[in-house]
Design an enzyme around this catalytic site. Sequence first.
Site, PDB file in Angstrom:
ATOM      1  N   GLU A  91     -22.469 -11.244   4.211  1.00 47.06           N
ATOM      2  CA  GLU A  91     -21.958 -10.388   5.276  1.00 47.06           C
ATOM      3  C   GLU A  91     -20.511 -10.004   5.015  1.00 47.06           C
ATOM      4  O   GLU A  91     -19.727 -10.796   4.494  1.00 47.06           O
ATOM      5  CB  GLU A  91     -21.994 -11.132   6.608  1.00 47.06           C
ATOM      6  CG  GLU A  91     -23.342 -11.693   6.945  1.00 47.06           C
ATOM      7  CD  GLU A  91     -23.297 -12.594   8.167  1.00 47.06           C
ATOM      8  OE1 GLU A  91     -24.362 -12.977   8.621  1.00 47.06           O
ATOM      9  OE2 GLU A  91     -22.191 -12.914   8.636  1.00 47.06           O
ATOM     10  N   CYS A 104     -13.218  -8.714   6.637  1.00 47.63           N
ATOM     11  CA  CYS A 104     -13.567 -10.132   6.479  1.00 47.63           C
ATOM     12  C   CYS A 104     -14.622 -10.230   5.377  1.00 47.63           C
ATOM     13  O   CYS A 104     -15.686  -9.622   5.467  1.00 47.63           O
ATOM     14  CB  CYS A 104     -14.090 -10.657   7.808  1.00 47.63           C
ATOM     15  SG  CYS A 104     -14.571 -12.383   7.729  1.00 47.63           S
ATOM     16  N   CYS A 111     -23.100 -21.895   2.365  1.00 49.80           N
ATOM     17  CA  CYS A 111     -21.908 -22.742   2.244  1.00 49.80           C
ATOM     18  C   CYS A 111     -22.341 -24.194   2.215  1.00 49.80           C
ATOM     19  O   CYS A 111     -23.251 -24.597   2.937  1.00 49.80           O
ATOM     20  CB  CYS A 111     -20.958 -22.500   3.417  1.00 49.80           C
ATOM     21  SG  CYS A 111     -19.425 -23.455   3.276  1.00 49.80           S
ATOM     22  N   CYS A 115     -20.235 -27.144   8.342  1.00 48.89           N
ATOM     23  CA  CYS A 115     -19.577 -27.355   9.641  1.00 48.89           C
ATOM     24  C   CYS A 115     -20.612 -27.194  10.764  1.00 48.89           C
ATOM     25  O   CYS A 115     -21.444 -26.286  10.728  1.00 48.89           O
ATOM     26  CB  CYS A 115     -18.446 -26.348   9.832  1.00 48.89           C
ATOM     27  SG  CYS A 115     -17.178 -26.477   8.567  1.00 48.89           S
ATOM     28  N   CYS A 118     -21.040 -23.765  12.663  1.00 55.76           N
ATOM     29  CA  CYS A 118     -21.084 -22.558  11.834  1.00 55.76           C
ATOM     30  C   CYS A 118     -22.517 -22.264  11.409  1.00 55.76           C
ATOM     31  O   CYS A 118     -23.186 -23.116  10.805  1.00 55.76           O
ATOM     32  CB  CYS A 118     -20.194 -22.757  10.608  1.00 55.76           C
ATOM     33  SG  CYS A 118     -20.368 -21.429   9.405  1.00 55.76           S
ATOM     34  N   CYS A 344     -19.722 -15.033  11.748  1.00 57.40           N
ATOM     35  CA  CYS A 344     -20.148 -15.348  10.399  1.00 57.40           C
ATOM     36  C   CYS A 344     -21.513 -16.022  10.342  1.00 57.40           C
ATOM     37  O   CYS A 344     -21.752 -17.000  11.022  1.00 57.40           O
ATOM     38  CB  CYS A 344     -19.075 -16.258   9.805  1.00 57.40           C
ATOM     39  SG  CYS A 344     -19.570 -17.155   8.386  1.00 57.40           S
TER      40      CYS A 344
END
Length: 382
Positions: A91, A104, A111, A115, A118, A344
């Site tokens: 994205e 961004c 990832c 987290c 997230c 995100c």
Amino acid sequence: MTVNLLDFDLEGMAAFCEQLGQKRFRATQLFRWIHQKGASDFEQMTDLAKALRDKLAVSANITGPKVVSRHESTDGTIKWLFDVGAGDVIETVFIPEADRGTLCISSQAGCAVGCRFCSTGHQGFSRNLTTGEIISQLWFAEHFLRKHLSKDERVISNVVMMGMGEPLQNYSQLLPALKTMLDDHGYGLSRRRVTVSTSGVVPMIDRLARDCPVALAVSLHAPYDALRSDLVPLNKKYPIAELLEACTRYQSAAPRDFITFEYCMLDGVNDQPEHARQLVALMKTHAANGLSCKFNLIPFNPFPASGLVRSQMPQVLAFARILIDAGIVTTVRKTRGDDIDAACGQLAGDVQDRTGVEQRMAAQRLGRLAGIKVVVMNKDAA
Ligand code: SF4
């Protein structure tokens, strides 16, 4: 196989030109054609000799990202989903404001940090993006927006590495992309206007200070280790004290006289007055060693798998008041592009693991559900 020239910073381009028996100034010409004029076809490069253009056509390419969809929010925010192959989508989000245009950018497909708050973290890690895949998000968005908004001059004034992925876990590919953003023959952005956001990869913060000290944002999210380790698992490896010491060291190289700390406000988890007071005490301790900070309080964008809830605004404001009264510069970030899931990882999570057509259909369906304009692209369309 030909090389994608978007993979090179200016040094890399010069080395490539040397291999072709060309002088360095040819690299500068190529770089300017690609990044400043948005060229993707060597035939456009009219100040290069025809023989060189022909040579480039057989040895190189300029290939941007494949657009899956473009979503435009009523507030002007634009979000693209790009297909980077093997079912992975990334994205990129453009956020227009009165005095700036911020892009961004993603640095990884997925990832590994994981987290809790997230959506990208919940999807897991697929792979690092290449330099070309990182910089081509800026290349594509800048030149698309100039046409879309009928502007002759630069539209994107700021870049934040806050999309999908932990940029400092993809350092070798990130660095040439950052250099291209700063290069006067590339995008000519000042170091103050390029921000790397990290969850706290301490050794790489020191590397970045040496190699390319752009503005730094750190995802803190908690005032003490037990809570931060629960929210940001990387904290078990690099606890808060080590992280803040690295930030203090970074500050001597940083283009701004403060480090930005991001704090995602989670109802009942990290948003109580006690947490704010603990944060004040923590930052005061490190201020004594020279750390100067600014806080961004971020509204959490809920997604079902997280089990977390966005803090109520009065709670956020009460938290901010405690920091401000203690002399800490604090802002509460506006939510942008809420109607297009600009947070995100959210939309990518919905379309991941599907093939092209299904991805595009999912994007359209989400747009219809949200009542917003979704432009779905053909495979290679801009
Ligand atoms: S917040 Fe950043 S570092 Fe954490 S999981 Fe999400 S993308 Fe990764």
